[in-house]
Design a protein around this motif. Structure first.
Motif, PDB file in Angstrom:
ATOM      1  N   ASP A  13      -0.540 -53.524 -21.177  1.00 17.95           N
ATOM      2  CA  ASP A  13      -1.687 -52.623 -21.268  1.00 17.95           C
ATOM      3  C   ASP A  13      -2.984 -53.403 -21.166  1.00 17.95           C
ATOM      4  O   ASP A  13      -3.019 -54.615 -21.416  1.00 17.95           O
ATOM      5  N   ASP A  50      -1.332 -47.078 -22.546  1.00 19.40           N
ATOM      6  CA  ASP A  50      -0.604 -46.708 -23.771  1.00 19.40           C
ATOM      7  C   ASP A  50       0.886 -47.007 -23.660  1.00 19.40           C
ATOM      8  O   ASP A  50       1.700 -46.355 -24.298  1.00 19.40           O
ATOM      9  N   THR A  73       1.869 -48.621 -27.042  1.00 19.75           N
ATOM     10  CA  THR A  73       1.533 -47.847 -28.247  1.00 19.75           C
ATOM     11  C   THR A  73       2.249 -46.495 -28.294  1.00 19.75           C
ATOM     12  O   THR A  73       2.669 -46.051 -29.364  1.00 19.75           O
ATOM     13  N   VAL A  74       2.383 -45.825 -27.149  1.00 17.69           N
ATOM     14  CA  VAL A  74       2.878 -44.443 -27.151  1.00 17.69           C
ATOM     15  C   VAL A  74       4.146 -44.251 -26.318  1.00 17.69           C
ATOM     16  O   VAL A  74       5.125 -43.671 -26.780  1.00 17.69           O
ATOM     17  N   PRO A 100       7.074 -47.567 -27.366  1.00 20.67           N
ATOM     18  CA  PRO A 100       6.687 -48.273 -28.595  1.00 20.67           C
ATOM     19  C   PRO A 100       7.719 -49.309 -29.044  1.00 20.67           C
ATOM     20  O   PRO A 100       7.390 -50.205 -29.817  1.00 20.67           O
ATOM     21  N   LYS A 126       5.259 -56.804 -25.598  1.00 21.27           N
ATOM     22  CA  LYS A 126       4.034 -56.067 -25.284  1.00 21.27           C
ATOM     23  C   LYS A 126       2.921 -57.078 -25.049  1.00 21.27           C
ATOM     24  O   LYS A 126       2.754 -58.010 -25.844  1.00 21.27           O
ATOM     25  N   ALA A 178      -3.952 -40.967 -27.337  1.00 22.92           N
ATOM     26  CA  ALA A 178      -3.458 -42.242 -26.790  1.00 22.92           C
ATOM     27  C   ALA A 178      -4.578 -43.124 -26.242  1.00 22.92           C
ATOM     28  O   ALA A 178      -4.556 -43.507 -25.067  1.00 22.92           O
ATOM     29  N   ILE A 192      -5.818 -49.209 -26.727  1.00 23.89           N
ATOM     30  CA  ILE A 192      -5.942 -50.074 -27.909  1.00 23.89           C
ATOM     31  C   ILE A 192      -4.788 -51.069 -27.865  1.00 23.89           C
ATOM     32  O   ILE A 192      -3.709 -50.737 -27.354  1.00 23.89           O
ATOM     33  N   LYS A 193      -5.036 -52.249 -28.382  1.00 19.80           N
ATOM     34  CA  LYS A 193      -3.962 -53.237 -28.409  1.00 19.80           C
ATOM     35  C   LYS A 193      -2.941 -52.824 -29.473  1.00 19.80           C
ATOM     36  O   LYS A 193      -3.320 -52.566 -30.621  1.00 19.80           O
ATOM     37  N   ALA A 194      -1.655 -52.764 -29.096  1.00 18.42           N
ATOM     38  CA  ALA A 194      -0.611 -52.480 -30.095  1.00 18.42           C
ATOM     39  C   ALA A 194      -0.600 -53.637 -31.090  1.00 18.42           C
ATOM     40  O   ALA A 194      -0.871 -54.780 -30.720  1.00 18.42           O
ATOM     41  N   LYS A 195      -0.293 -53.342 -32.326  1.00 21.87           N
ATOM     42  CA  LYS A 195      -0.304 -54.397 -33.365  1.00 21.87           C
ATOM     43  C   LYS A 195       0.586 -55.578 -32.992  1.00 21.87           C
ATOM     44  O   LYS A 195       0.265 -56.730 -33.259  1.00 21.87           O
TER      45      LYS A 195
END
Ligand code: DC
Length: 231
Positions: free
Chosen positions: A15, A132, A135-136, A139, A144, A196, A199-202
């Motif tokens: 992403d 996304d 993130t979505v 997941p 990632k 969505a 954003i950077k996934a954790k």
């Protein structure tokens, strides 16, 4: 949802904002691994193009979602067909990039595209690029990556791409300043939407490509994938 069947298949989710290089890098990683490739941005671009062709305003969430439901989209090698017509080039304009970002704010539109994206997840694996993916949409992806670069660097790259492509439409008239402003607006819209957002996934690895060549970035992703696979 990203179901159990999909979980057995490795997914690399890449992403990042527009013009971060994620498309090129994702495609090369997919080729290297023999994996399938999902360019999720193309789907939003197709929806924007179809809406325009049908005189549907990009801001009309329900009408755009209805339009998206009825699309027949085919990916054949590097070509993309919409209702039988080759629209590979038509979706790559700055106008359709902006349109994609506008139709992408609607939750109803995003919902229509979920199954389509999950269907790309097939053996032996998938590299998916977008906003996304980690993130979505996928997941549980084992790897990632959040790919980014300074806005000015991305604008310069996009500008150069347009010059190289010598597109016969209005794009060639865009100045660097126009491109920069478009990118800033697109980043703000993609990051600021409620559905969505970009954003950077954790659990994503941050990869800044300001001073990184394409092959270095590809190697970095491949190395990290090998590390994850060995665990
Ligand atoms: O990656 P791209 O520039 O082709 O994407 C075009 C637009 O589509 C982008 O500005 C926002 C939207 N998009 C999205 O909302 N979610 C995705 N997974 C991919 C793209």
């Amino acid at each position: 949802m990203h179901n159990a069947t999909h979980n057995a298949i490795p997914v690399i989710a890449i992403d990042g904002p527009s013009a971060s290089g994620k498309g090129t890098i994702a495609e090369l990683v997919a080729t290297e691994l023999g994996f399938h490739y999902l360019d999720s941005g193309a789907l939003y671009r197709i929806v924007a193009l179809a809406a325009k062709q049908q005189n549907i305003a990009w801001d009309d969430a329900l009408a755009v979602a209805e339009c998206a439901k009825n699309l027949v989209i085919e990916f054949k090698n590097s070509q993309i067909f919409l209702n039988g017509a080759d629209i590979s080039e038509a979706i790559r304009t700055e106008e359709m990039g902006k349109g994609a970002s506008r139709v992408a704010v609607h939750a109803a539109v995003r919902e229509v595209l979920v199954d389509l994206q999950h269907n790309f997840c097939k053996a032996p694996g998938l590299v998916a690029d977008g906003r996304d993916m980690g993130t979505v949409i996928f997941p549980n992806a084992p790897l990632k990556v959040f790919l980014t670069a300074a806005t000015e660097v991305r604008a310069q790259r996009r500008y150069q791409q347009l010059i190289n492509k010598k597109q016969a439409d209005n794009d060639t008239q865009s100045s660097y300043a126009d491109i920069l402003q478009d990118l800033q607006e697109r980043d703000a819209r993609d990051q600021g939407r409620t559905s969505a957002p970009l954003i950077k996934a954790k659990d994503a690895i941050l990869l800044e490509t300001d001073h990184l060549g394409i092959s270095q970035a590809v190697d970095y992703v491949l190395q990290n994938f090998q590390l994850k696979n060995c665990k």
